[in-house]
Design an enzyme around this catalytic site. Sequence first.
Site, PDB file in Angstrom:
ATOM      1  N   THR A 121       0.867  -1.186   0.000  1.00 38.29           N
ATOM      2  CA  THR A 121       0.000   0.000   0.000  1.00 38.29           C
ATOM      3  C   THR A 121       0.899   1.230   0.000  1.00 38.29           C
ATOM      4  O   THR A 121       1.692   1.417   0.919  1.00 38.29           O
ATOM      5  CB  THR A 121      -0.896  -0.015   1.261  1.00 38.29           C
ATOM      6  OG1 THR A 121      -1.622  -1.245   1.277  1.00 38.29           O
ATOM      7  CG2 THR A 121      -1.856   1.164   1.267  1.00 38.29           C
ATOM      8  N   LEU A 150      -6.693  -8.079   1.418  1.00 38.77           N
ATOM      9  CA  LEU A 150      -6.951  -9.198   2.325  1.00 38.77           C
ATOM     10  C   LEU A 150      -7.189  -8.714   3.749  1.00 38.77           C
ATOM     11  O   LEU A 150      -6.664  -7.694   4.173  1.00 38.77           O
ATOM     12  CB  LEU A 150      -5.797 -10.197   2.292  1.00 38.77           C
ATOM     13  CG  LEU A 150      -4.427  -9.811   2.862  1.00 38.77           C
ATOM     14  CD1 LEU A 150      -4.360  -9.919   4.367  1.00 38.77           C
ATOM     15  CD2 LEU A 150      -3.357 -10.673   2.253  1.00 38.77           C
ATOM     16  N   GLY A 257     -16.953   0.500  19.726  1.00 36.78           N
ATOM     17  CA  GLY A 257     -16.073  -0.190  20.657  1.00 36.78           C
ATOM     18  C   GLY A 257     -14.792   0.584  20.857  1.00 36.78           C
ATOM     19  O   GLY A 257     -14.776   1.814  20.703  1.00 36.78           O
ATOM     20  N   GLY A 261      -7.332  -0.761  14.832  1.00 35.63           N
ATOM     21  CA  GLY A 261      -5.882  -0.760  15.028  1.00 35.63           C
ATOM     22  C   GLY A 261      -5.275  -1.611  13.934  1.00 35.63           C
ATOM     23  O   GLY A 261      -5.849  -1.746  12.855  1.00 35.63           O
ATOM     24  N   CYS A 264      -2.544  -1.734   9.283  1.00 36.20           N
ATOM     25  CA  CYS A 264      -3.003  -1.062   8.053  1.00 36.20           C
ATOM     26  C   CYS A 264      -3.821   0.198   8.299  1.00 36.20           C
ATOM     27  O   CYS A 264      -3.333   1.297   8.029  1.00 36.20           O
ATOM     28  CB  CYS A 264      -3.781  -2.048   7.186  1.00 36.20           C
ATOM     29  SG  CYS A 264      -2.709  -3.299   6.457  1.00 36.20           S
TER      30      CYS A 264
HETATM   31  P1  NAD Z   1       5.202  -6.989   7.242  1.00 34.73           P
HETATM   32  O1  NAD Z   1       5.976  -6.009   8.028  1.00 34.73           O
HETATM   33  O2  NAD Z   1       4.532  -8.135   7.923  1.00 34.73           O
HETATM   34  O3  NAD Z   1       6.125  -7.590   6.085  1.00 34.73           O
HETATM   35  C1  NAD Z   1       7.029  -6.876   5.323  1.00 34.73           C
HETATM   36  C2  NAD Z   1       8.189  -7.811   4.969  1.00 34.73           C
HETATM   37  O4  NAD Z   1       9.038  -7.170   4.020  1.00 34.73           O
HETATM   38  C3  NAD Z   1       9.064  -8.167   6.164  1.00 34.73           C
HETATM   39  O5  NAD Z   1       9.155  -9.586   6.273  1.00 34.73           O
HETATM   40  C4  NAD Z   1      10.412  -7.547   5.828  1.00 34.73           C
HETATM   41  O6  NAD Z   1      11.515  -8.285   6.330  1.00 34.73           O
HETATM   42  C5  NAD Z   1      10.376  -7.555   4.311  1.00 34.73           C
HETATM   43  N1  NAD Z   1      11.302  -6.640   3.658  1.00 34.73           N
HETATM   44  C6  NAD Z   1      11.602  -5.362   3.984  1.00 34.73           C
HETATM   45  N2  NAD Z   1      12.488  -4.852   3.124  1.00 34.73           N
HETATM   46  C7  NAD Z   1      12.754  -5.813   2.205  1.00 34.73           C
HETATM   47  C8  NAD Z   1      13.562  -5.877   1.032  1.00 34.73           C
HETATM   48  N3  NAD Z   1      14.289  -4.824   0.633  1.00 34.73           N
HETATM   49  N4  NAD Z   1      13.588  -7.026   0.326  1.00 34.73           N
HETATM   50  C9  NAD Z   1      12.857  -8.093   0.722  1.00 34.73           C
HETATM   51  N5  NAD Z   1      12.060  -8.090   1.821  1.00 34.73           N
HETATM   52  C10 NAD Z   1      12.000  -6.963   2.544  1.00 34.73           C
HETATM   53  O7  NAD Z   1       4.106  -6.134   6.455  1.00 34.73           O
HETATM   54  P2  NAD Z   1       2.695  -6.630   5.834  1.00 34.73           P
HETATM   55  O8  NAD Z   1       1.625  -6.544   6.852  1.00 34.73           O
HETATM   56  O9  NAD Z   1       2.897  -7.904   5.103  1.00 34.73           O
HETATM   57  O10 NAD Z   1       2.430  -5.457   4.799  1.00 34.73           O
HETATM   58  C11 NAD Z   1       3.143  -5.338   3.593  1.00 34.73           C
HETATM   59  C12 NAD Z   1       2.449  -4.324   2.711  1.00 34.73           C
HETATM   60  O11 NAD Z   1       1.147  -4.805   2.385  1.00 34.73           O
HETATM   61  C13 NAD Z   1       2.206  -2.976   3.382  1.00 34.73           C
HETATM   62  O12 NAD Z   1       2.298  -1.961   2.429  1.00 34.73           O
HETATM   63  C14 NAD Z   1       0.784  -3.084   3.896  1.00 34.73           C
HETATM   64  O13 NAD Z   1       0.180  -1.836   4.049  1.00 34.73           O
HETATM   65  C15 NAD Z   1       0.149  -3.886   2.774  1.00 34.73           C
HETATM   66  N6  NAD Z   1      -1.037  -4.648   3.151  1.00 34.73           N
HETATM   67  C16 NAD Z   1      -1.026  -5.404   4.271  1.00 34.73           C
HETATM   68  C17 NAD Z   1      -2.161  -6.118   4.624  1.00 34.73           C
HETATM   69  C18 NAD Z   1      -2.224  -6.909   5.911  1.00 34.73           C
HETATM   70  O14 NAD Z   1      -3.325  -7.297   6.296  1.00 34.73           O
HETATM   71  N7  NAD Z   1      -1.135  -7.161   6.597  1.00 34.73           N
HETATM   72  C19 NAD Z   1      -3.305  -6.068   3.803  1.00 34.73           C
HETATM   73  C20 NAD Z   1      -3.256  -5.317   2.632  1.00 34.73           C
HETATM   74  C21 NAD Z   1      -2.125  -4.598   2.317  1.00 34.73           C
END
Ligand code: NAD
Length: 436
Positions: A121, A150, A257, A261, A264
Amino acid sequence: MRISVIGCGYLGVVHAAAMAELGHQVVGIDVDAVKIARLDAGLPTFFEPGLPEILASSIASGRLRFTTDVSAVSEAEVHFVAVGTPQTAGSDAADMTFVDAAFSSLIAHVKPGDLIVGKSTVPVGTAARLAEQIAASAPDVTLAWNPEFLREGFAVQDTIRPDRLVYGVPDGAAGERAARILDEVYAATVAAGTPVIVADYATAELVKVSANAFLATKISFINAMAEIAEATGADVTKLADAIGHDNRIGRRFLNAGVGFGGGCLPKDIRAFSARARELGKGEAIAFLDEMDKINLRRRARVVELVSDALGGDVTGKRVAMLGLAFKPHSDDVRDSPAIDVALRLTEEGAHVVATDPQAIESARLRAPHLTYVSSAEEALRDADAVVLVTEWPEFVALDPVDTAAIVAGRRIVDGRNSLDPAAWRAAGWQYAGLGR
Ligand code: NAD
């Protein structure tokens, strides 16, 4: 197809395993060697229903592997970038260092004809900026932006059968080809009738942040009504039922509620505001700052309700905290209201004894000085007050009569309005919800 996924956190690892489950050959890449070693052994690095099964089956079938070596992308022709975009320390803006680093390392190994697909995102304008960078060093490589919607707790099903797919692609033949490749990647999903929206980069980026802004607004709207209900003696849960019957409004996401949090919504609405200000359009979504404030006020309100229940002073009082994750069916404690409430109560002198079915280990990393116990029964034992902050089914199902026998004082703050006040009061409890 041969696919790489760069960044194997909550989004990336689910995406990698789901793509393998759909029959593709997938390599997952992350800079975190400890995480990669666990994943490559088939062990999930967080709790997500259904993930252990697809991870194990994909690894066993040889369709999925994990590595820290980014040159492994050369085995693939479609590269998903799913690294984190957290809030920048000291600012509302998204921290783009991980995205930028991931693109720089990826571009060095891509081949002509490859497709790079952004899933993180990002602030609107990012894809256009990265496309220029790609054009300068890898001109026969196309960039698409395919935001992810997701929900943690339902991540596997949401990845395989999302509500919709959005492809942000460039104009012309390159964009048409990118959309065709994505249709192929998601062939099973598209065949199942999932709507596909093909758009320009900016629209695709904005779809994601505006969807989150809308959801945050809906939650904060009902929480604002809860504040008014508290001042007037109205019941916000009945109000939500009543307005929710209007199908232009809808009942979902109208549960007052302790607020939202997670990794995201909070950081995404702040980053959206910061980006709008950069664009000179801060006014257009200034209401999001208000949504953020309403949300944070609810956490303070829960602390106040616990204090009120204990006669205005929590010092030395034992408070059982039911829940740590930002929502049930997840172990994610990023910006979790529960942790916030626990820390505030501790600061005010309470002895908080917290439990969660899945999130104790992740909470311990963020708040090592809290007391954690592994069951609700242990948390409740001799508690002067109970606060429910994450509506795990086992907490919602607690029996007020049985619970009364374990605690020292029958005081409960229902931070999710998920208990039946009449049943708890009938069992002798002093019950407080939010806006009811
Ligand atoms: P996260 O922190 O769980 O995972 C990010 C991963 O990227 C980590 O494992 C980190 O080690 C890795 N990383 C960082 N720099 C790197 C690099 N240069 N090369 C390879 N790996 C690298 O984050 P997340 O929750 O998975 O979110 C990731 C993105 O997806 C964000 O932009 C978030 O907003 C978006 N997103 C997340 C969700 C969710 O529910 N978690 C849903 C939709 C969108």
